[in-house]
Design an enzyme around this catalytic site. Structure first.
Site, PDB file in Angstrom:
ATOM      1  N   ARG A 291     -22.147  42.092  27.544  1.00  0.00           N
ATOM      2  CA  ARG A 291     -20.964  41.451  26.955  1.00  0.00           C
ATOM      3  C   ARG A 291     -21.324  40.950  25.566  1.00  0.00           C
ATOM      4  O   ARG A 291     -22.382  40.356  25.367  1.00  0.00           O
ATOM      5  CB  ARG A 291     -20.514  40.264  27.811  1.00  0.00           C
ATOM      6  CG  ARG A 291     -19.494  39.412  27.076  1.00  0.00           C
ATOM      7  CD  ARG A 291     -18.837  38.396  27.942  1.00  0.00           C
ATOM      8  NE  ARG A 291     -18.020  39.033  28.959  1.00  0.00           N
ATOM      9  CZ  ARG A 291     -17.268  38.350  29.815  1.00  0.00           C
ATOM     10  NH1 ARG A 291     -17.242  37.039  29.777  1.00  0.00           N
ATOM     11  NH2 ARG A 291     -16.537  38.986  30.712  1.00  0.00           N
TER      12      ARG A 291
ATOM     13  N   HIS B 204     -12.177  45.385  28.290  1.00  0.00           N
ATOM     14  CA  HIS B 204     -12.960  44.811  29.396  1.00  0.00           C
ATOM     15  C   HIS B 204     -12.731  45.716  30.607  1.00  0.00           C
ATOM     16  O   HIS B 204     -12.018  45.365  31.550  1.00  0.00           O
ATOM     17  CB  HIS B 204     -12.472  43.385  29.657  1.00  0.00           C
ATOM     18  CG  HIS B 204     -13.343  42.562  30.554  1.00  0.00           C
ATOM     19  ND1 HIS B 204     -14.321  43.107  31.379  1.00  0.00           N
ATOM     20  CD2 HIS B 204     -13.382  41.224  30.778  1.00  0.00           C
ATOM     21  CE1 HIS B 204     -14.914  42.128  32.040  1.00  0.00           C
ATOM     22  NE2 HIS B 204     -14.362  40.982  31.692  1.00  0.00           N
TER      23      HIS B 204
ATOM     24  N   ARG C 137     -17.332  34.921  36.255  1.00  0.00           N
ATOM     25  CA  ARG C 137     -17.054  35.965  37.243  1.00  0.00           C
ATOM     26  C   ARG C 137     -17.759  37.284  36.950  1.00  0.00           C
ATOM     27  O   ARG C 137     -18.345  37.906  37.841  1.00  0.00           O
ATOM     28  CB  ARG C 137     -15.547  36.242  37.336  1.00  0.00           C
ATOM     29  CG  ARG C 137     -14.818  35.317  38.272  1.00  0.00           C
ATOM     30  CD  ARG C 137     -13.439  35.077  37.758  1.00  0.00           C
ATOM     31  NE  ARG C 137     -13.518  34.381  36.485  1.00  0.00           N
ATOM     32  CZ  ARG C 137     -13.594  33.058  36.353  1.00  0.00           C
ATOM     33  NH1 ARG C 137     -13.545  32.307  37.405  1.00  0.00           N
ATOM     34  NH2 ARG C 137     -13.708  32.483  35.169  1.00  0.00           N
ATOM     35  N   THR C 138     -17.681  37.754  35.702  1.00  0.00           N
ATOM     36  CA  THR C 138     -18.233  39.086  35.427  1.00  0.00           C
ATOM     37  C   THR C 138     -19.734  39.085  35.683  1.00  0.00           C
ATOM     38  O   THR C 138     -20.267  39.963  36.356  1.00  0.00           O
ATOM     39  CB  THR C 138     -17.902  39.518  33.976  1.00  0.00           C
ATOM     40  OG1 THR C 138     -16.502  39.406  33.797  1.00  0.00           O
ATOM     41  CG2 THR C 138     -18.336  40.936  33.711  1.00  0.00           C
TER      42      THR C 138
ATOM     43  N   LYS D 192     -34.000  36.656  16.290  1.00  0.00           N
ATOM     44  CA  LYS D 192     -34.920  36.900  15.159  1.00  0.00           C
ATOM     45  C   LYS D 192     -34.337  37.902  14.192  1.00  0.00           C
ATOM     46  O   LYS D 192     -35.002  38.338  13.256  1.00  0.00           O
ATOM     47  CB  LYS D 192     -36.251  37.464  15.686  1.00  0.00           C
ATOM     48  CG  LYS D 192     -36.998  36.564  16.622  1.00  0.00           C
ATOM     49  CD  LYS D 192     -38.330  37.254  16.973  1.00  0.00           C
ATOM     50  CE  LYS D 192     -38.989  36.604  18.157  1.00  0.00           C
ATOM     51  NZ  LYS D 192     -40.053  37.467  18.707  1.00  0.00           N
TER      52      LYS D 192
END
Ligand code: ASP
Length: 304
Positions: A104, A132, A54-55, A83
């Protein structure tokens, strides 16, 4: 003025600034075509170091629906992080190419760290078990949409209160509205962290229980959440707790007729699909509202 600002925790914005975002979202919902090219020529980076449905989709859809473009990754192994590049260096580099970064991370505090390195706004799309904030904007818009006001609600918060970042953000945000009362419903092992309850003590009324049945009839809003498997050290402990609460028809019969049931999703077993068609269950509508509030947020941070 939100132009150029970062969003790391929901209280980074004042109540008035949030109201302005909600009004803009209302206007986008009413007349989406008026906004279809306001972000023409703008680029958003979407950096997902952790899974998302969803996000990520709602942010990407939001930017495209505003006429802007999106680039980024949802598999960190395709970036130089693999890396060994530091998050700060990755951020400084990407900020050279885009107007806004959505990120995120599985690590608490990652978004804050990025905000220190970035020359463009950073939006925290979830940092580990911490916060969030854009889910919270979605949740507040949903409450306002169905309940017409953010004041005077008894809010049941149920499930994994220990690791649920959407919960930590929501409690922080709702504490600023008049006469909010919380009922925290969880097994002992998944209780609300003390850093959250400490902030409420003496200011906001809250009780803690492990019995959902017993409090169903008291709630105006029930915010369900899944047990956060990925944050457990022991799989055995997760399996023992995962089905502790299941919201079903029998429990819904005890609830008020104007209760709303919310969930940030994804759902696992904690809400039985048998109640999905109950008009009080608004979690899929909530996910849709998430796109509109993200459209409003992008516009304000870019100042368009
Ligand atoms: N989608 C929400 C989050 O990213 C809720 C969840 O995953 O349970 O935190």
């Amino acid at each position: 003025m939100l132009k150029g600002r970062h969003l790391i925790v929901p209280t980074d914005f004042t109540v008035d600034e949030l109201n302005d975002l909600f009004r803009l979202a209302d206007s986008i919902i009413a007349n989406p075509s008026n906004y279809s090219d306001v972000c023409k020529g703008k680029l958003m980076a979407s950096l997902f170091f952790e899974p998302s449905t969803r996000t990520k989709f709602s942010f990407d859809a939001a930017m495209y629906r505003l006429g802007g473009n999106v680039l980024g990754f949802s598999d960190p192994n395709t970036s130089s992080a693999a890396k060994g590049e530091s998050l700060s260096d990755t951020t400084k580099t990407i900020a050279n190419y885009v107007d806004l970064i959505v990120c995120r991370s599985p690590k608490e505090g990652a978004a804050k760290l990025m905000s220190k390195a970035s020359s463009v706004p950073i939006i925290n799309a979830g940092d580990g078990g911490h916060q969030h904030p854009t889910q919270t904007l979605t949740d507040l818009l949903t409450i306002r949409y169905y309940k017409k006001s953010l004041d005077n609600h008894v809010v049941g918060v149920c499930g994994d209160l220990k690791f649920g970042r959407t919960i930590h953000s929501l409690v922080k945000a709702l504490s600023r509205y008049d006469n909010t009362r919380f009922i925290f419903i969880s097994p002992e092992e998944l209780k609300m962290p003390e850093y959250v309850t400490k902030e409420l003590e003496g200011k906001i009324e809250f009780v803690q229980t492990d019995n959902l049945d017993k409090v169903m009839d008291k709630l105006d809003i029930l915010y369900m959440s899944r047990v956060q498997r990925e944050r457990f050290v022991s799989e055995e402990e997760y399996l023992r707790l995962k089905d502790y609460f299941i919201l079903d028809q029998q429990k819904m019969q005890k609830a008020k007729s104007d209760l709303i049931v919310m969930h940030p999703l994804p759902r696992v077993n904690e809400i039985s699909t048998e109640i999905d068609n109950d008009p009080r269950c608004v979690y899929f509508e909530q996910a849709k509202l998430g796109m509109y509030i993200r459209m409003a947020l992008i516009m304000r941070l870019l100042g368009v």
